[in-house]
Design a protein around this motif. Structure first.
Motif, PDB file in Angstrom:
ATOM      1  N   ALA A  11     -90.232  14.444  48.821  1.00 46.83           N
ATOM      2  CA  ALA A  11     -90.729  16.002  49.409  1.00 46.83           C
ATOM      3  C   ALA A  11     -90.934  15.892  50.749  1.00 46.83           C
ATOM      4  N   ILE A  12     -91.354  15.081  51.532  1.00 48.71           N
ATOM      5  CA  ILE A  12     -92.286  15.365  52.739  1.00 48.71           C
ATOM      6  C   ILE A  12     -90.765  15.672  53.939  1.00 48.71           C
ATOM      7  N   ALA A  13     -89.471  14.227  53.288  1.00 47.06           N
ATOM      8  CA  ALA A  13     -88.514  14.896  54.307  1.00 47.06           C
ATOM      9  C   ALA A  13     -87.968  16.488  53.948  1.00 47.06           C
ATOM     10  N   TRP A  14     -87.572  16.520  52.957  1.00 43.31           N
ATOM     11  CA  TRP A  14     -87.203  18.088  52.715  1.00 43.31           C
ATOM     12  C   TRP A  14     -88.135  18.850  52.772  1.00 43.31           C
ATOM     13  N   GLY A  15     -89.295  19.251  52.835  1.00 41.20           N
ATOM     14  CA  GLY A  15     -90.038  19.980  53.274  1.00 41.20           C
ATOM     15  C   GLY A  15     -90.053  20.510  54.853  1.00 41.20           C
ATOM     16  N   SER A  16     -89.664  19.371  55.317  1.00 43.57           N
ATOM     17  CA  SER A  16     -90.059  19.757  56.968  1.00 43.57           C
ATOM     18  C   SER A  16     -88.301  20.221  57.126  1.00 43.57           C
ATOM     19  N   ILE A  17     -88.090  19.916  56.311  1.00 48.30           N
ATOM     20  CA  ILE A  17     -86.120  20.331  56.993  1.00 48.30           C
ATOM     21  C   ILE A  17     -86.237  21.779  58.195  1.00 48.30           C
ATOM     22  N   THR A 218     -82.723  10.836  55.073  1.00 46.64           N
ATOM     23  CA  THR A 218     -84.069  10.216  54.311  1.00 46.64           C
ATOM     24  C   THR A 218     -84.371  10.163  52.897  1.00 46.64           C
ATOM     25  N   GLY A 219     -85.042  11.593  52.971  1.00 47.12           N
ATOM     26  CA  GLY A 219     -84.775  12.492  51.703  1.00 47.12           C
ATOM     27  C   GLY A 219     -84.728  11.965  50.660  1.00 47.12           C
ATOM     28  N   GLN A 240     -90.644  18.724  44.589  1.00 45.74           N
ATOM     29  CA  GLN A 240     -90.841  20.002  44.578  1.00 45.74           C
ATOM     30  C   GLN A 240     -91.701  20.113  45.897  1.00 45.74           C
ATOM     31  N   THR A 241     -92.520  19.306  46.001  1.00 49.02           N
ATOM     32  CA  THR A 241     -94.122  19.713  46.706  1.00 49.02           C
ATOM     33  C   THR A 241     -93.726  19.821  48.348  1.00 49.02           C
ATOM     34  N   GLY A 242     -92.802  19.158  48.427  1.00 51.39           N
ATOM     35  CA  GLY A 242     -92.723  19.862  49.693  1.00 51.39           C
ATOM     36  C   GLY A 242     -92.652  21.038  50.457  1.00 51.39           C
ATOM     37  N   ILE A 243     -92.589  21.778  49.578  1.00 48.65           N
ATOM     38  CA  ILE A 243     -92.426  23.699  50.221  1.00 48.65           C
ATOM     39  C   ILE A 243     -93.618  23.532  50.496  1.00 48.65           C
ATOM     40  N   VAL A 244     -94.997  23.016  49.960  1.00 56.17           N
ATOM     41  CA  VAL A 244     -96.080  23.612  51.105  1.00 56.17           C
ATOM     42  C   VAL A 244     -96.047  22.992  52.214  1.00 56.17           C
ATOM     43  N   ILE A 245     -95.403  21.574  52.518  1.00 59.77           N
ATOM     44  CA  ILE A 245     -95.407  21.372  54.094  1.00 59.77           C
ATOM     45  C   ILE A 245     -94.873  22.552  54.744  1.00 59.77           C
TER      46      ILE A 245
END
Length: 285
Positions: A11-17, A218-219, A240-245
């Motif tokens: 989530a962190i990886a995909w939310g950061s892309i 990595t994600g 899906q929670t990566g959208i917050v990032i």
């Protein structure tokens, strides 16, 4: 616990892309080239160390899947130009969830009970409401009659089609995730070159965005590793929670112009999309 941690890393990886690529600079073309080549480097390393089973079907489906992923990612990068990161990513996530959920229900018959149908419909309602809230106020900011919003939404729809087909085709042919990684990456690179070559994308920004590709890969890998221990439902929902990032990063790190009312609206929209994603996960149990 390790499976949950892996899904959170995804989530962190995909939310950061999109956030990272925006910070690294370049247009959608150089960002796409950098991301796809970064993913290929990662996939080649994984292939060497895992040597998964490969076949003609795996190669062909994987490459086609990668082509559609590039269509999705390039157009998501393009959407940022018109809507900004804070609105693009939540809306993109919401539309992807809607698309994959509908395909799951209609094509793969994942909703088999009345409870699943009810929860699934409520999930779609949450996602649609969340996506609508993340775009709140965008039109009133446009000085050209909302043309940027319309262009952004059209590009985002193309992006969504690419992302949904990228996921659905692998599931349709029941291709193992480990086996699909390298063919997908090859398809990503080939289509990335075809879609961007006339715009001369090979520049310093493409080189910088190799990092974006490594982050995406990595994600992708950590999500695959989380599946055996916590299952598809939980891992998919957590991813899906990566959208917050990306959403909060777009507002507070990139300094995208947003009113207090819009910030509240976007945050509520993100929460609704996450809630919808969790509910979609519950229908798959």
């Amino acid at each position: 616990m390790s499976g949950i941690l892996l899904a959170i890393i995804a989530a962190i990886a995909w939310g950061s892309i999109v956030l990272v690529s925006n910070k690294l600079g370049g247009d959608a073309n150089s960002q796409t080239i950098g991301t796809t080549f970064g993913a290929l480097i990662f996939a080649a390393g994984v292939y060497i160390f895992t040597t998964p089973h490969m076949s003609a079907l795996v190669w062909s489906v994987g490459i086609i899947s990668g082509i559609f992923w590039t269509i999705g990612q390039k157009n998501q990068y393009g959407t940022v130009k018109f809507l900004g990161v804070a609105k693009t990513v939540p809306m993109s996530t919401g539309l992807q969830l809607i698309g994959t959920t509908i395909f799951g229900a209609l094509l793969f018959h994942e909703w088999k009970t009345k409870t699943q149908v009810i929860v699934g419909i409520l999930a779609l309602a949450c996602i649609i409401a969340g996506a609508a809230l993340t775009s709140f106020g965008q039109k009133t900011e446009e000085k050209d009659g909302g043309k940027d919003l319309k262009k952004g939404l059209m590009i985002l729809l193309v992006s969504t089609v690419g992302y949904v087909v990228y996921v659905v085709i692998v599931k349709w042919f029941n291709i193992n995730g480990w086996s699909a990684i390298l063919p997908q990456a090859i398809g990503m690179v080939l289509s990335g070159i075809v879609l961007t070559i006339r715009h001369h994308p090979f520049n310093k920004f493409a080189a910088r965005n190799l990092l974006t590709g490594l982050i995406w890969a990595t994600g992708n890998l950590t999500l695959l590793l989380s599946l055996p221990s916590i299952g598809v439902a939980t891992s998919f929902s957590l991813s899906q929670t990566g959208i917050v990032i990306s959403t909060l990063g777009g507002i507070f790190l990139l300094g995208e112009k947003t009113s207090k009312k819009q910030v509240i609206s976007v945050i509520i929209g993100c929460l609704l999309i996450i809630a919808g994603g969790v509910m979609v996960g519950l229908t798959k149990k």
